[in-house]
Write a protein that holds these residues in place. Structure first.
Motif, PDB file in Angstrom:
ATOM      1  N   LYS A  81     -18.032 118.424  80.103  1.00 38.79           N
ATOM      2  CA  LYS A  81     -18.768 119.113  79.043  1.00 38.79           C
ATOM      3  C   LYS A  81     -20.110 118.415  78.866  1.00 38.79           C
ATOM      4  N   GLY A  83     -23.582 118.960  76.141  1.00 36.06           N
ATOM      5  CA  GLY A  83     -24.100 119.785  75.062  1.00 36.06           C
ATOM      6  C   GLY A  83     -24.944 118.989  74.093  1.00 36.06           C
ATOM      7  N   GLY A 105     -22.051 123.472  73.541  1.00 35.83           N
ATOM      8  CA  GLY A 105     -22.500 123.200  74.902  1.00 35.83           C
ATOM      9  C   GLY A 105     -21.753 123.977  75.969  1.00 35.83           C
ATOM     10  N   TYR A 106     -21.919 123.509  77.187  1.00 35.42           N
ATOM     11  CA  TYR A 106     -21.396 124.110  78.414  1.00 35.42           C
ATOM     12  C   TYR A 106     -20.215 123.275  78.900  1.00 35.42           C
ATOM     13  N   GLN A 107     -19.198 123.946  79.449  1.00 39.31           N
ATOM     14  CA  GLN A 107     -18.058 123.230  80.023  1.00 39.31           C
ATOM     15  C   GLN A 107     -17.715 123.796  81.389  1.00 39.31           C
ATOM     16  N   ASP A 108     -17.143 122.936  82.242  1.00 36.56           N
ATOM     17  CA  ASP A 108     -16.811 123.284  83.619  1.00 36.56           C
ATOM     18  C   ASP A 108     -15.529 122.554  83.970  1.00 36.56           C
ATOM     19  N   LYS A 115     -15.722 128.116  84.121  1.00 42.25           N
ATOM     20  CA  LYS A 115     -16.883 127.669  83.374  1.00 42.25           C
ATOM     21  C   LYS A 115     -16.935 128.402  82.050  1.00 42.25           C
ATOM     22  N   MET A 117     -18.279 128.010  77.495  1.00 40.87           N
ATOM     23  CA  MET A 117     -18.991 127.389  76.385  1.00 40.87           C
ATOM     24  C   MET A 117     -17.971 126.785  75.410  1.00 40.87           C
ATOM     25  N   ASP A 145     -13.689 127.670  72.113  1.00 44.65           N
ATOM     26  CA  ASP A 145     -14.147 127.550  73.497  1.00 44.65           C
ATOM     27  C   ASP A 145     -13.730 128.756  74.307  1.00 44.65           C
TER      28      ASP A 145
END
Length: 176
Positions: A81, A83, A105-108, A115, A117, A145
């Motif tokens: 993550k 962000g 933020g962004y998560q992967d 992928k 948010m 999320d």
């Protein structure tokens, strides 16, 4: 090893109350292990934060997270993550302060190359020990999320986890 990781997780939690013009450094370290029948899940997480307190109450910065977990019979998975966060803190006395963090933020994750948010809101309490060192306490918050990956349907979660987790940490602010 598990006891050491648990001790580190209890000692290091979040950054908190500082003074205008201060740089805040901190984060979380955590370990979890769960066994249900023959199925065992183990996980490790490191979540650093860096922020700048631009008023006596408001801090803004960046946050990240690296998670590593394994379930019995499965390959080890990783999640990341990155962000931003905003923090509002208010002193209750010379000893205590209350703060709330809002992170987005962004998560992967390596699981199905998913992928998405995230967003979370976490209230906490800071106890000022001496010269900018202190203890932080939180008992959960509210989160959202979503993840979508190849060959899997989109996942969306909203949660309210007050009382389901407990974080204790130590923090330090650095004046400029």
């Amino acid at each position: 090893m598990k006891k050491l990781l648990l001790a580190v997780a209890l000692l290091i939690a979040t950054i908190t109350n500082a003074q205008k013009g201060s740089i805040l450094l901190g984060g979380n370290v955590g370990f979890a292990s769960e066994k249900i029948g023959d199925n065992k899940i183990e996980g490790f997480e490191f979540s650093p934060k860096v922020g700048y307190q631009f008023t006596n109450h408001w801090t803004a910065g960046v946050e990240g997270s690296i998670q590593n977990y394994k379930e019995s019979g499965s390959a080890r998975e990783e999640a990341y993550k990155i962000g931003a966060f905003a923090r509002y803190s208010t002193p209750l006395s010379d000893l205590f302060s209350f703060y709330t963090d809002l992170g987005v933020g962004y998560q992967d994750t390596t699981l199905n190359n998913a992928k998405g948010m995230y967003a979370n809101l976490t209230p906490a309490l800071f106890i000022n020990m001496k010269k900018g060192f202190g203890l932080n306490f939180s008992i959960g918050g509210v989160y959202y999320d979503n993840l979508s990956g190849k060959g899997t349907p989109r996942e969306e979660r909203i949660g309210f986890d007050f009382g389901k987790n407990f974080n204790v940490g130590i923090s330090k602010n650095f004046g400029l």
